[in-house]
Design a protein around this motif. Sequence first.
Motif, mmCIF file in Angstrom:
data_model
loop_
_atom_site.group_PDB
_atom_site.id
_atom_site.type_symbol
_atom_site.label_atom_id
_atom_site.label_comp_id
_atom_site.label_asym_id
_atom_site.label_seq_id
_atom_site.Cartn_x
_atom_site.Cartn_y
_atom_site.Cartn_z
ATOM 1 N N PRO A 160 -17.919 -19.367 -26.538
ATOM 2 C CA PRO A 160 -16.833 -18.533 -25.984
ATOM 3 C C PRO A 160 -15.478 -18.793 -26.709
ATOM 4 O O PRO A 160 -15.408 -19.923 -27.308
ATOM 5 C CB PRO A 160 -16.671 -18.888 -24.522
ATOM 6 N N PRO A 161 -14.560 -18.059 -26.694
ATOM 7 C CA PRO A 161 -13.328 -18.578 -27.148
ATOM 8 C C PRO A 161 -12.374 -19.502 -26.167
ATOM 9 O O PRO A 161 -12.792 -19.529 -24.770
ATOM 10 C CB PRO A 161 -12.427 -17.305 -27.429
ATOM 11 N N TYR A 162 -11.359 -20.091 -26.494
ATOM 12 C CA TYR A 162 -10.539 -21.039 -25.497
ATOM 13 C C TYR A 162 -9.273 -20.918 -25.900
ATOM 14 O O TYR A 162 -8.724 -20.083 -26.740
ATOM 15 C CB TYR A 162 -10.978 -22.337 -25.725
ATOM 16 N N GLU A 163 -8.428 -21.612 -24.985
ATOM 17 C CA GLU A 163 -6.984 -21.425 -25.637
ATOM 18 C C GLU A 163 -6.656 -22.122 -26.839
ATOM 19 O O GLU A 163 -5.601 -22.058 -27.441
ATOM 20 C CB GLU A 163 -6.124 -22.092 -24.334
ATOM 21 N N THR A 164 -7.521 -23.114 -27.223
ATOM 22 C CA THR A 164 -7.490 -23.917 -28.471
ATOM 23 C C THR A 164 -7.928 -23.095 -29.733
ATOM 24 O O THR A 164 -8.217 -23.661 -30.751
ATOM 25 C CB THR A 164 -8.087 -24.930 -28.483
ATOM 26 N N GLY A 165 -8.652 -21.854 -29.462
ATOM 27 C CA GLY A 165 -9.233 -20.879 -30.447
ATOM 28 C C GLY A 165 -10.702 -21.134 -30.296
ATOM 29 O O GLY A 165 -11.050 -21.098 -28.930
ATOM 30 N N GLY A 166 -11.508 -21.176 -31.380
ATOM 31 C CA GLY A 166 -12.885 -21.061 -31.076
ATOM 32 C C GLY A 166 -13.455 -19.756 -31.701
ATOM 33 O O GLY A 166 -13.093 -19.338 -32.607
ATOM 34 N N ASN A 167 -14.422 -19.300 -30.902
ATOM 35 C CA ASN A 167 -14.850 -18.150 -31.414
ATOM 36 C C ASN A 167 -13.943 -17.013 -30.837
ATOM 37 O O ASN A 167 -14.485 -16.293 -29.899
ATOM 38 C CB ASN A 167 -16.349 -17.760 -30.543
ATOM 39 N N ILE A 168 -13.073 -16.666 -31.460
ATOM 40 C CA ILE A 168 -11.934 -15.649 -31.067
ATOM 41 C C ILE A 168 -12.404 -14.210 -31.586
ATOM 42 O O ILE A 168 -12.057 -13.277 -31.158
ATOM 43 C CB ILE A 168 -10.641 -16.078 -31.709
ATOM 44 N N ASP A 169 -13.394 -14.323 -32.691
ATOM 45 C CA ASP A 169 -13.752 -12.995 -33.141
ATOM 46 C C ASP A 169 -12.576 -12.079 -33.456
ATOM 47 O O ASP A 169 -12.765 -10.759 -33.016
ATOM 48 C CB ASP A 169 -14.867 -12.430 -32.332
ATOM 49 N N CYS A 170 -11.502 -12.347 -33.985
ATOM 50 C CA CYS A 170 -10.373 -11.494 -34.138
ATOM 51 C C CYS A 170 -10.376 -10.893 -35.648
ATOM 52 O O CYS A 170 -9.985 -11.767 -36.565
ATOM 53 C CB CYS A 170 -9.263 -12.192 -33.800
#
Length: 325
Positions: A160-170
């Motif tokens: 999953p994405p988080y407020e710190t980024g991660g799997n943002i898939d943007c």
Amino acid sequence: MSHTFHISKSHRHLKWDNSLQPIATVPSGSTLTFDLLDGGHNQFTATSTTASITTFDFSLADPAHGPIFIETAEPGDVLKIEFLSLKTASYGWTSIFPGSVGFGLLHDEFPDPMLKIWDLESHREEGYTVFKEGIHIPINPFLGVVGVAREQEGEWSTIPPYETGGNIDCKHVTVGSILYLPVKVRGALFSCGDGHAAQGDGEVCGAAIETPMEVTVRLSVVKGMKWVESPHYVTSQQHTANLVRGGAKGEYASLGIDADLREASRKALRGLINWLVAEKGLTREESYILCSVAADLKIVEAVDMPHFGVACSLPLGVFVGPPYI
């Protein structure tokens, strides 16, 4: 002084964890190159078939490469990531995993697996890949996973994405774009991965055009950007021009209306799939994959409660020849 560092595909992890030892320590302003595994941990190859899905190990999904310790980065700072180069491998893949896996916006409506292998080399110079004869998908490389360590202790999934980024898939954070992430731990502990050759906003079937990737980024620490409490980004002029060009023929969209935002999204996607089957003659599985790599989910109405309005729109420019035009 400019510094350049190279990170190999062997330096990867499957959990965000601020206790991980950094694989490199770099000064702010450094340029780094990465050799990245794809989001499936390179479990599929250019010769894989749908039968390969039965052996796919989800515990290996979304590897992040790093972490990188950036000197002078402290909690409260912001990490500025500039995307200088993104080069896909010669192939990519998109999958429909069996409905029982629970992956994809309409996973319960697609019980059968499907794997599509994409040729990303033959038309690289022209900037597209072929979905099937008469349908071309523009190549727009970006990284699904870009993040820094969370302040919370322990292991956190990279899926999953988080407020710190991660799997943002943007898909908008591509070459020339700048991503800003809030730093939560000393050194930031930056990692990235999950290369995509193309994706629609929403990644609705659960996969984009997944591909290994060679990446070059510049990492800089910025002080005083107190408003950045989640990922913020600035797109490039070229990306904006590509979006306009890609939609030059207009879009076809289906609206989903529901009091639940996810259900409104499902209705919108379902409607676009039905149009592709009825008007373009694609199978439901082909339509689902096409929507995942080229169609965009958009919240078009969010204030007239109790209902949300979500559009699932497909650029008509992907249809380039008979029998689709």
